[in-house]
Design a protein around this motif. Structure first.
Motif, PDB file in Angstrom:
ATOM      1  N   GLY A  16      61.427  24.261 -68.593  1.00  0.00           N
ATOM      2  CA  GLY A  16      62.236  24.439 -69.797  1.00  0.00           C
ATOM      3  C   GLY A  16      63.688  24.069 -69.621  1.00  0.00           C
ATOM      4  N   ARG A  17      63.947  22.869 -69.112  1.00  0.00           N
ATOM      5  CA  ARG A  17      65.335  22.441 -68.904  1.00  0.00           C
ATOM      6  C   ARG A  17      66.003  22.045 -70.222  1.00  0.00           C
ATOM      7  NH1 ARG A  17      64.741  25.050 -64.623  1.00  0.00           N
ATOM      8  NH2 ARG A  17      63.338  24.146 -63.080  1.00  0.00           N
ATOM      9  N   THR A  18      67.307  22.180 -70.279  1.00  0.00           N
ATOM     10  CA  THR A  18      68.077  21.758 -71.448  1.00  0.00           C
ATOM     11  C   THR A  18      67.842  20.265 -71.721  1.00  0.00           C
ATOM     12  OG1 THR A  18      69.785  23.393 -70.970  1.00  0.00           O
ATOM     13  CG2 THR A  18      70.405  21.569 -72.395  1.00  0.00           C
ATOM     14  N   HIS A  19      67.541  19.952 -72.977  1.00  0.00           N
ATOM     15  CA  HIS A  19      67.363  18.559 -73.424  1.00  0.00           C
ATOM     16  C   HIS A  19      66.255  17.831 -72.669  1.00  0.00           C
ATOM     17  CE1 HIS A  19      71.796  18.201 -75.056  1.00  0.00           C
ATOM     18  NE2 HIS A  19      71.068  19.090 -75.712  1.00  0.00           N
ATOM     19  N   GLN A  20      65.355  18.581 -72.035  1.00  0.00           N
ATOM     20  CA  GLN A  20      64.365  17.964 -71.140  1.00  0.00           C
ATOM     21  C   GLN A  20      63.553  16.855 -71.799  1.00  0.00           C
ATOM     22  OE1 GLN A  20      61.891  20.593 -68.720  1.00  0.00           O
ATOM     23  NE2 GLN A  20      60.090  19.437 -69.287  1.00  0.00           N
ATOM     24  N   LEU A  21      62.968  17.134 -72.959  1.00  0.00           N
ATOM     25  CA  LEU A  21      62.100  16.141 -73.596  1.00  0.00           C
ATOM     26  C   LEU A  21      62.890  14.909 -74.010  1.00  0.00           C
ATOM     27  CD1 LEU A  21      59.879  18.503 -75.777  1.00  0.00           C
ATOM     28  CD2 LEU A  21      59.336  17.534 -73.529  1.00  0.00           C
TER      29      LEU A  21
END
Length: 232
Positions: free
Chosen positions: A159-164
């Motif tokens: 669930g990283r920031t801006h991952q997708l």
């Protein structure tokens, strides 16, 4: 494309699921979940209308980017919020996003394993692929293609920031309307085509997980139709 704060009636109309522990609401694109350092409209400002008889408003159990729409989970009291936080932290909550991307992968499904780190100190939230960064894994599946676009189901394992958004851009198929990592308005599209479509929350040990689906927002309709989507 900022949008104004929601009235009590508007945010109540966006409740997709409600039980004693949590709410799932349909977040509009263009509205940040938190009040920013410069103030401005935000989603949390409307949470008082979501108490439904409880003494305090609900609290965010996770976050969505300002420009992302769809399923957003709120805890209705402190204990529930803590439980939800642990489920998110340990990857127990199933999350499926729909995205429309430029071009698209050659295969029909796959996985992206690409660590992410901060772009720089000035842009605190912005990310970049970084071999020394935090592990980041996203699964993807093509749901349709057309008009030089692809409609993907994306599942962030981490669930990283801006991952997708970073992963899609790094693979060479940026999300339509992404003005940070993609080509943004070059396609004449000011809105990010990323939607939190479904969330599956295993909140109670002795009950089936809660599965919630958010309706597709209007700004995705045209390009999804081009990729073969049929309106619900």
């Amino acid at each position: 494309m900022d949008v104004p704060e929601l009235t009590p009636d508007e945010i109540q109309a966006r409740v997709l699921h409600r039980d004693g522990l949590m709410l799932v609401i349909d977040k509009p694109a263009g509205l940040p979940v938190h009040r920013g350092p410069k103030g401005g409209a935000n989603l949390e400002a409307s949470f008082d209308a979501l108490r439904f008889g409880l003494p305090r408003p609900p609290v965010l159990a996770h976050r969505l980017d300002r420009d992302t729409s769809g399923c957003l989970v709120l805890g209705r009291h402190r204990k529930a919020t803590a439980s939800l936080g642990m489920l998110f932290k340990y990857g127990k909550i199933g999350k499926t996003y729909w995205a429309v991307v430029e071009g698209g992968p050659a295969e029909d499904e796959g996985s992206i394993d690409l660590p992410l780190g901060r772009l720089n100190e000035e842009r605190g939230w912005w990310q970049k692929p970084d071999p020394a960064g935090q592990p980041a894994v996203s699964n993807w599946k093509v749901l349709g293609r057309g008009d030089g676009l692809s409609w993907l189901a994306l599942e962030p394992v981490t669930g990283r920031t801006h991952q997708l958004r970073v992963h899609a851009a790094a693979m060479g198929w940026p999300i339509v309307g992404d003005n940070i990592y993609g080509n943004g308005p070059r396609l004449g599209e000011p809105r990010l085509h990323l939607h939190s479509r479904e969330i599956v929350v295993p909140l109670s040990r002795n009950k089936d997980p809660v599965r919630v689906v958010a309706p597709v927002p209007a700004h995705l309709h045209e390009r999804l139709r081009a990729c073969g989507w049929r309106e619900e």
